[in-house]
Design a protein around this motif. Structure first.
Motif, PDB file in Angstrom:
ATOM      1  N   UNK A 131      -8.797  11.603 -80.437  1.00 27.95           N
ATOM      2  CA  UNK A 131     -10.004  12.113 -80.331  1.00 27.95           C
ATOM      3  C   UNK A 131     -11.233  11.681 -81.472  1.00 27.95           C
ATOM      4  N   UNK A 132     -10.394  10.946 -81.713  1.00 24.59           N
ATOM      5  CA  UNK A 132     -11.191  10.425 -83.432  1.00 24.59           C
ATOM      6  C   UNK A 132     -11.556  11.104 -84.756  1.00 24.59           C
ATOM      7  N   UNK A 133     -10.941  13.133 -84.535  1.00 25.51           N
ATOM      8  CA  UNK A 133     -11.221  13.188 -85.553  1.00 25.51           C
ATOM      9  C   UNK A 133     -10.057  13.854 -86.502  1.00 25.51           C
ATOM     10  N   UNK A 134     -10.459  14.219 -88.072  1.00 22.27           N
ATOM     11  CA  UNK A 134      -9.273  14.763 -88.246  1.00 22.27           C
ATOM     12  C   UNK A 134      -8.128  14.886 -88.248  1.00 22.27           C
ATOM     13  N   UNK A 135      -7.417  14.481 -89.558  1.00 19.04           N
ATOM     14  CA  UNK A 135      -5.942  15.205 -88.948  1.00 19.04           C
ATOM     15  C   UNK A 135      -4.998  16.524 -90.643  1.00 19.04           C
ATOM     16  N   UNK A 183      -1.314  10.106 -74.133  1.00 14.70           N
ATOM     17  CA  UNK A 183      -2.272   9.435 -72.841  1.00 14.70           C
ATOM     18  C   UNK A 183      -3.160   9.016 -73.956  1.00 14.70           C
ATOM     19  N   UNK A 184      -3.626   9.119 -75.492  1.00 11.03           N
ATOM     20  CA  UNK A 184      -3.601   8.442 -76.700  1.00 11.03           C
ATOM     21  C   UNK A 184      -2.841   7.240 -77.328  1.00 11.03           C
ATOM     22  N   UNK A 185      -1.385   7.950 -76.720  1.00 11.06           N
ATOM     23  CA  UNK A 185      -0.210   6.564 -77.245  1.00 11.06           C
ATOM     24  C   UNK A 185      -0.263   5.416 -76.171  1.00 11.06           C
ATOM     25  N   UNK A 186      -0.313   6.214 -74.742  1.00 17.76           N
ATOM     26  CA  UNK A 186      -0.014   5.277 -73.536  1.00 17.76           C
ATOM     27  C   UNK A 186      -1.018   4.134 -73.520  1.00 17.76           C
ATOM     28  N   UNK A 187      -2.772   4.747 -74.209  1.00 19.39           N
ATOM     29  CA  UNK A 187      -3.940   3.870 -74.206  1.00 19.39           C
ATOM     30  C   UNK A 187      -3.250   2.684 -75.095  1.00 19.39           C
ATOM     31  N   UNK A 188      -2.795   2.750 -76.356  1.00 17.84           N
ATOM     32  CA  UNK A 188      -2.863   1.617 -77.349  1.00 17.84           C
ATOM     33  C   UNK A 188      -1.487   1.204 -77.550  1.00 17.84           C
ATOM     34  N   UNK A 240      -8.377   6.682 -80.353  1.00 13.57           N
ATOM     35  CA  UNK A 240      -7.472   5.501 -80.039  1.00 13.57           C
ATOM     36  C   UNK A 240      -8.033   4.992 -79.032  1.00 13.57           C
ATOM     37  N   UNK A 241      -8.831   5.588 -77.824  1.00 14.11           N
ATOM     38  CA  UNK A 241      -9.346   4.874 -77.353  1.00 14.11           C
ATOM     39  C   UNK A 241     -10.604   3.660 -77.428  1.00 14.11           C
ATOM     40  N   UNK A 242     -11.394   4.360 -78.941  1.00 10.83           N
ATOM     41  CA  UNK A 242     -12.222   3.608 -79.017  1.00 10.83           C
ATOM     42  C   UNK A 242     -12.049   2.168 -79.864  1.00 10.83           C
ATOM     43  N   UNK A 243     -10.820   2.002 -80.300  1.00  7.77           N
ATOM     44  CA  UNK A 243     -10.517   0.866 -81.325  1.00  7.77           C
ATOM     45  C   UNK A 243     -10.140  -0.156 -80.018  1.00  7.77           C
ATOM     46  N   UNK A 244     -10.177  -1.316 -81.341  1.00 12.12           N
ATOM     47  CA  UNK A 244     -10.255  -2.923 -80.892  1.00 12.12           C
ATOM     48  C   UNK A 244      -8.506  -3.261 -80.244  1.00 12.12           C
ATOM     49  N   UNK A 252      -2.298  -0.816 -85.767  1.00  8.81           N
ATOM     50  CA  UNK A 252      -3.129   0.442 -85.619  1.00  8.81           C
ATOM     51  C   UNK A 252      -1.680   1.790 -85.754  1.00  8.81           C
ATOM     52  N   UNK A 253      -2.511   2.732 -86.505  1.00 13.16           N
ATOM     53  CA  UNK A 253      -1.278   3.443 -86.907  1.00 13.16           C
ATOM     54  C   UNK A 253      -2.176   5.388 -86.200  1.00 13.16           C
ATOM     55  N   UNK A 254      -1.677   6.053 -84.884  1.00 13.74           N
ATOM     56  CA  UNK A 254      -1.953   7.116 -84.792  1.00 13.74           C
ATOM     57  C   UNK A 254      -1.587   7.867 -84.815  1.00 13.74           C
TER      58      UNK A 254
END
Length: 325
Positions: A46-50, A92-97, A64-68, A9-11
């Motif tokens: 947030x799940x949006x394109x970058x 926070x997304x990085x910490x979650x993953x 990120x939070x919604x991924x396996x 998984x790449x953030x």
């Protein structure tokens, strides 16, 4: 081969450097052609394109939070975070993953995101040498190694700038599937196998831009292809079809050194790489073109203030650190 799929998984985030993403992803993708089963997913906070640093847009699979749970979480870098604080939502997304990942990795300034998430506290880490001091200043509890290609500490891997992400990905493939697969991936992608984790970012042939003169660039090719060859001034001039006086002037005007010292610097870089690969100091001296171990030791003492053996102990590769550092 591993028994099942391996999720990478790449953030990604606005301002991400595209090569930080594409380089490792291509390594994993190439390994799949050889029997591996890496499943690569791009996600954003947030799940949006970058939008990348070069203005290209990247679509993602979701937040990120919604991924396996990832087997490998990869945090690419960008130019923005060494200059500005890491946004809270990205940290926070990085910490979650990371909390759900088997191993945590970063490329270049991605280490700043891991640091902002508290993931590098008390750990060894690296980043691009130009921003290593800033990483140290922001995260004093992190032991930053500014000249390593990549560093492993437990299940956390950090790497230096851009192409070092490829080196790290090759090391991960080797860790998962062994050296034969990693070697084939490197050959297919026409990259080195492999600059070891502890190898300095400042290897002699890589310092600064390549020589402008075709003749001087040819010197690098000649010595790298056959380090033990005869590269006296007269022999170099003969092989390059120039006069010794002209060749000496080229070295002096463009590189500020002599042909002999430049050849020695290339051999020095090759010697460091051989030591990183596990060769003995005596083997390294012969393979890198030094006439004896003593001559190799003198150069190491002059350039690094340590012996070849001490260098090898200090810069053990991540692959040779079973305890995780």
């Amino acid at each position: 081969m591993s028994p099942g799929p391996h999720r990478v998984t790449i953030l990604v985030h606005d301002g991400v450097k595209l090569l930080d993403v594409a380089g490792p992803a291509e390594v994993f993708g190439e390994a799949n052609l050889l029997g591996a089963d890496y499943r690569i997913a791009l996600v954003s906070p947030k799940g949006t394109e970058v939008t990348t640093s070069m203005g290209l847009r990247i679509a993602v699979e979701g937040s990120a939070a919604a991924q396996p749970d990832p087997d490998t979480f990869l945090m690419p870098g960008g130019d923005v975070h060494p200059r500005t604080p890491v946004p809270r939502e990205l940290a926070e997304a990085a910490k979650n993953l990371a909390a759900r990942a088997g191993r945590i990795t970063s490329v270049c300034s991605g280490a700043f995101v891991l640091g902002a998430s508290g993931l590098l506290d008390g750990k060894r880490a690296t980043t691009h040498w130009k921003i290593a001091a800033e990483l140290t200043a922001r995260h004093p509890r992190t032991h930053v190694e500014p000249d390593a290609i990549y560093v492993r500490d437990g299940n956390t891997y950090t790497s230096a700038g851009v192409s070092a992400g490829i080196d790290l990905a090759l090391a991960l493939v080797e860790e998962d599937h062994g050296p034969d697969i990693s070697r084939e991936v490197a050959r297919s992608l026409v990259v080195y196998l492999q600059r070891a984790g502890g190898q300095s970012q400042f290897s002699a042939p890589l310092q600064g831009p390549p020589p402008r003169s075709p003749a001087l660039r040819r010197v690098v090719d000649l010595v790298t292809a056959d380090p033990a060859g005869d590269y006296s001034l007269a022999e170099l001039a003969r092989r390059l079809n120039v006069s010794p006086r002209h060749l000496s002037r080229l070295f002096r005007e463009e590189l500020g050194t002599t042909p002999a010292r430049y050849v020695e610097s290339i051999r020095f870089g090759i010697a460091k790489s051989l030591l990183d690969q596990g060769h003995t100091a005596t083997q390294t001296a012969a393979m890198s073109g030094f006439p004896s171990y003593e001559s190799l030791r003198r150069v190491f003492t002059r350039e690094l203030a340590i012996s070849p053996a001490a260098y090898q102990r200090r810069f053990a590769t991540a692959r040779r650190e079973p305890s995780g550092g």
